[in-house]
Scaffold this motif. Structure first.
Motif, PDB file in Angstrom:
ATOM      1  N   GLU A 106       0.819  -1.215   0.000  1.00  0.00           N
ATOM      2  CA  GLU A 106       0.000   0.000   0.000  1.00  0.00           C
ATOM      3  C   GLU A 106       0.851   1.263   0.000  1.00  0.00           C
ATOM      4  O   GLU A 106       0.434   2.301  -0.513  1.00  0.00           O
ATOM      5  N   ALA A 107       2.055   1.176   0.552  1.00  0.00           N
ATOM      6  CA  ALA A 107       2.950   2.341   0.565  1.00  0.00           C
ATOM      7  C   ALA A 107       3.428   2.705  -0.831  1.00  0.00           C
ATOM      8  O   ALA A 107       4.017   3.770  -1.037  1.00  0.00           O
ATOM      9  N   GLY A 108       3.164   1.832  -1.811  1.00  0.00           N
ATOM     10  CA  GLY A 108       3.554   2.108  -3.188  1.00  0.00           C
ATOM     11  C   GLY A 108       2.487   2.819  -4.006  1.00  0.00           C
ATOM     12  O   GLY A 108       2.691   3.085  -5.198  1.00  0.00           O
ATOM     13  N   ALA A 109       1.380   3.165  -3.385  1.00  0.00           N
ATOM     14  CA  ALA A 109       0.334   3.900  -4.106  1.00  0.00           C
ATOM     15  C   ALA A 109       0.870   5.258  -4.542  1.00  0.00           C
ATOM     16  O   ALA A 109       1.445   6.006  -3.751  1.00  0.00           O
ATOM     17  N   GLY A 110       0.693   5.558  -5.830  1.00  0.00           N
ATOM     18  CA  GLY A 110       1.206   6.803  -6.383  1.00  0.00           C
ATOM     19  C   GLY A 110       2.612   6.698  -6.923  1.00  0.00           C
ATOM     20  O   GLY A 110       3.174   7.690  -7.419  1.00  0.00           O
ATOM     21  N   PHE A 111       3.187   5.488  -6.882  1.00  0.00           N
ATOM     22  CA  PHE A 111       4.549   5.262  -7.352  1.00  0.00           C
ATOM     23  C   PHE A 111       4.572   4.254  -8.499  1.00  0.00           C
ATOM     24  O   PHE A 111       3.643   3.463  -8.666  1.00  0.00           O
ATOM     25  N   VAL A 112       5.657   4.282  -9.267  1.00  0.00           N
ATOM     26  CA  VAL A 112       5.967   3.219 -10.223  1.00  0.00           C
ATOM     27  C   VAL A 112       7.453   2.904 -10.106  1.00  0.00           C
ATOM     28  O   VAL A 112       8.238   3.723  -9.627  1.00  0.00           O
ATOM     29  N   ARG A 113       7.826   1.711 -10.557  1.00  0.00           N
ATOM     30  CA  ARG A 113       9.238   1.313 -10.582  1.00  0.00           C
ATOM     31  C   ARG A 113       9.700   1.201 -12.027  1.00  0.00           C
ATOM     32  O   ARG A 113       9.010   0.597 -12.855  1.00  0.00           O
ATOM     33  N   MET A 114      10.867   1.779 -12.319  1.00  0.00           N
ATOM     34  CA  MET A 114      11.404   1.790 -13.675  1.00  0.00           C
ATOM     35  C   MET A 114      12.761   1.091 -13.710  1.00  0.00           C
ATOM     36  O   MET A 114      13.673   1.428 -12.949  1.00  0.00           O
ATOM     37  N   ASN A 115      12.903   0.160 -14.625  1.00  0.00           N
ATOM     38  CA  ASN A 115      14.148  -0.579 -14.834  1.00  0.00           C
ATOM     39  C   ASN A 115      15.020   0.194 -15.831  1.00  0.00           C
ATOM     40  O   ASN A 115      14.615   0.393 -16.982  1.00  0.00           O
ATOM     41  N   ILE A 116      16.226   0.611 -15.403  1.00  0.00           N
ATOM     42  CA  ILE A 116      17.112   1.378 -16.283  1.00  0.00           C
ATOM     43  C   ILE A 116      18.254   0.545 -16.853  1.00  0.00           C
ATOM     44  O   ILE A 116      19.203   1.101 -17.429  1.00  0.00           O
ATOM     45  N   ALA A 117      18.183  -0.784 -16.736  1.00  0.00           N
ATOM     46  CA  ALA A 117      19.246  -1.652 -17.239  1.00  0.00           C
ATOM     47  C   ALA A 117      19.028  -1.951 -18.714  1.00  0.00           C
ATOM     48  O   ALA A 117      18.592  -3.038 -19.110  1.00  0.00           O
ATOM     49  N   CYS A 118      19.342  -0.960 -19.525  1.00  0.00           N
ATOM     50  CA  CYS A 118      19.150  -1.062 -20.968  1.00  0.00           C
ATOM     51  C   CYS A 118      20.181  -0.175 -21.652  1.00  0.00           C
ATOM     52  O   CYS A 118      20.781   0.704 -21.010  1.00  0.00           O
ATOM     53  N   PRO A 119      20.420  -0.365 -22.949  1.00  0.00           N
ATOM     54  CA  PRO A 119      21.354   0.514 -23.655  1.00  0.00           C
ATOM     55  C   PRO A 119      20.912   1.969 -23.563  1.00  0.00           C
ATOM     56  O   PRO A 119      19.706   2.260 -23.513  1.00  0.00           O
ATOM     57  N   PRO A 120      21.852   2.903 -23.519  1.00  0.00           N
ATOM     58  CA  PRO A 120      21.489   4.326 -23.429  1.00  0.00           C
ATOM     59  C   PRO A 120      20.521   4.783 -24.516  1.00  0.00           C
ATOM     60  O   PRO A 120      19.678   5.655 -24.268  1.00  0.00           O
ATOM     61  N   GLU A 121      20.612   4.198 -25.702  1.00  0.00           N
ATOM     62  CA  GLU A 121      19.670   4.556 -26.762  1.00  0.00           C
ATOM     63  C   GLU A 121      18.239   4.235 -26.347  1.00  0.00           C
ATOM     64  O   GLU A 121      17.314   5.038 -26.553  1.00  0.00           O
ATOM     65  N   THR A 122      18.046   3.068 -25.750  1.00  0.00           N
ATOM     66  CA  THR A 122      16.723   2.698 -25.254  1.00  0.00           C
ATOM     67  C   THR A 122      16.297   3.614 -24.122  1.00  0.00           C
ATOM     68  O   THR A 122      15.131   4.036 -24.043  1.00  0.00           O
ATOM     69  N   MET A 123      17.248   3.947 -23.257  1.00  0.00           N
ATOM     70  CA  MET A 123      16.949   4.825 -22.125  1.00  0.00           C
ATOM     71  C   MET A 123      16.503   6.198 -22.617  1.00  0.00           C
ATOM     72  O   MET A 123      15.525   6.771 -22.099  1.00  0.00           O
ATOM     73  N   ARG A 124      17.191   6.719 -23.613  1.00  0.00           N
ATOM     74  CA  ARG A 124      16.824   8.038 -24.157  1.00  0.00           C
ATOM     75  C   ARG A 124      15.431   8.003 -24.780  1.00  0.00           C
ATOM     76  O   ARG A 124      14.647   8.938 -24.636  1.00  0.00           O
ATOM     77  N   GLU A 125      15.138   6.922 -25.492  1.00  0.00           N
ATOM     78  CA  GLU A 125      13.811   6.777 -26.095  1.00  0.00           C
ATOM     79  C   GLU A 125      12.734   6.752 -25.009  1.00  0.00           C
ATOM     80  O   GLU A 125      11.687   7.407 -25.128  1.00  0.00           O
ATOM     81  N   ALA A 126      12.989   5.988 -23.941  1.00  0.00           N
ATOM     82  CA  ALA A 126      12.017   5.914 -22.849  1.00  0.00           C
ATOM     83  C   ALA A 126      11.809   7.277 -22.198  1.00  0.00           C
ATOM     84  O   ALA A 126      10.668   7.679 -21.920  1.00  0.00           O
TER      85      ALA A 126
END
Length: 393
Positions: free
Chosen positions: A357-377
């Motif tokens: 319940e403490a996660g309400a209003g939050f999301v988790r994002m995985n940044i383990a990807c090539p920088p090109e993918t990260m920039r697109e995201a």
């Protein structure tokens, strides 16, 4: 050299992350930034080891011998300064599997187990699936940074909880607990005779300026009351090979846990998992250092991209490759929030409510990807936030 820049097509590989997007997020055009595996190839040493083992052509029953255990113990000592004996190791397909077995072995139905929320979703099932009772010790949040609530934790122990699952580094809030914090926790466990189950699967993924300390390494007492769970799976992107290990110093506890595994018919790892773990821990350190450099780049890209928006705040990322995004200023219900990211931004995040319940209003994002993918995201994310702000005016 290791290439973390290449964007690899993972579709049609039966990837949990990439091959179920319509069911999960409503469309195949969603960029998945959720489940904790990486969009990088594993170290060349691992790939070569698997090729060599495959080419042998015989995949019979495989042992985890003294050589493997020595390789594992050497890694733990070199990376984390903790000298363990190879004989303390027990192997299993995964940390969650081992946590289930530990709860079965060392607790009874109806007993209380402490978890520090918001926390890795399987912790909940690890407790409730065996008819144990969850006791939440919510983390304290101040200006986006999380701390342990030691006063409340002591009250949990005082009122009868005799087992705790620790997450260090913490998933999803990204904390790497300091020596002082761990010592305070260890002292409470000693005072109230608490068994500590320490999930340290992200231990190798520590950002500059921080240090992972295995809690069991602090003292003789805490080492005797702690089972530490580790794996090369997050570090080297081996999750699909299913390999982990538990470090159990006490002979009687280790024997009890081994007996529980045996009762489930589990006796050995799969052949490829053994080869991959050995190669990763023998020749993967340079690759890991390169990975940490790329994760630092992606973390900085994210911090810069979101620096000027009041809609999303980032918890400081000390460890892991999972960023915790506070979206409460968007003032959306959780389903609306997830729909916004999936349908407007075309991004697949983990729903914060999965972590409690403490996660309400939050999301988790995985940044383990090539920088090109990260920039697109990040481009998708920032553009959608601009549209959101414009519509709100």
């Amino acid at each position: 050299m290791h290439n973390f820049e290449t964007v690899h097509d993972r579709r049609k590989t039966r990837s949990v992350k990439w091959d179920n997007l319509t069911a999960l997020y409503g469309g195949e055009d969603v960029l998945p930034m959720w489940v904790a595996d990486m969009d990088f190839q594993s170290p060349r040493a691992v790939i070569d080891a698997l090729k060599n083992r495959a080419e042998h052509g015989i995949y019979g029953y495989t042992i985890t011998d003294a050589s493997i255990s020595k390789t594992v113990s050497n890694w733990v000592e070199k990376r984390h300064g903790w000298r363990i004996k190879p004989s303390w190791l027990l192997y299993s397909p995964g940390v969650v599997t081992s946590l289930h077995m530990a709860i079965q072995t060392f607790t009874e139905p109806g007993e209380q187990v402490v978890i520090q929320t918001p926390v890795y979703a399987p912790f909940y099932n690890v407790v409730t699936a065996h008819d144990r009772k969850i006791v939440e010790n919510p983390l304290l949040e101040e200006n986006g940074t999380y701390q342990m609530d030691f006063e409340h934790l002591e009250s949990c122990f005082r009122e009868g909880a005799k087992t705790m699952i620790l997450c260090n580094p913490h998933n999803p809030v990204g904390r790497v607990w300091t020596k002082e914090e761990l010592e305070r926790l260890a002292n409470l466990c000693q005072t109230y005779d608490v068994l500590l189950l320490s999930d340290e699967i992200h231990a190798d993924l520590i950002h500059e300026g921080y240090q992972h300390i295995p809690i069991a390494s602090l003292s003789e007492d805490v080492s005797k009351r702690t089972i530490t769970f580790l794996s090369p799976s997050k570090t080297f992107n081996l999750a699909g090979l299913q390999v982990s290990y538990s470090i159990v110093k006490q002979d009687d506890m280790r024997q009890q846990l081994q007996e529980t595994f045996s009762k489930q018919g589990f006796h050995m790892l799969n052949t490829m998992a053994v080869s991959a773990m050995e190669a990763a821990y023998t020749d993967g350190e340079e690759w890991l250092d390169g990975l940490l450099d790329i994760l630092a780049i992606n973390r900085k890209l994210t911090e810069e991209a979101l620096a000027d928006t009041p809609l999303i705040q980032l918890a400081p990322l000390e460890g892991t490759y999972l960023m915790w995004l506070d979206c409460r200023q968007m003032k959306l219900e959780q389903k609306e929030l997830m729909d916004f990211f999936a349908k407007k931004a075309k991004l697949g995040f983990n729903d914060g409510i999965q972590f409690g319940e403490a996660g309400a209003g939050f999301v988790r994002m995985n940044i383990a990807c090539p920088p090109e993918t990260m920039r697109e995201a990040l481009e998708r994310l920032t553009n959608s936030l601009k549209e959101f702000e414009a519509a709100a005016e």
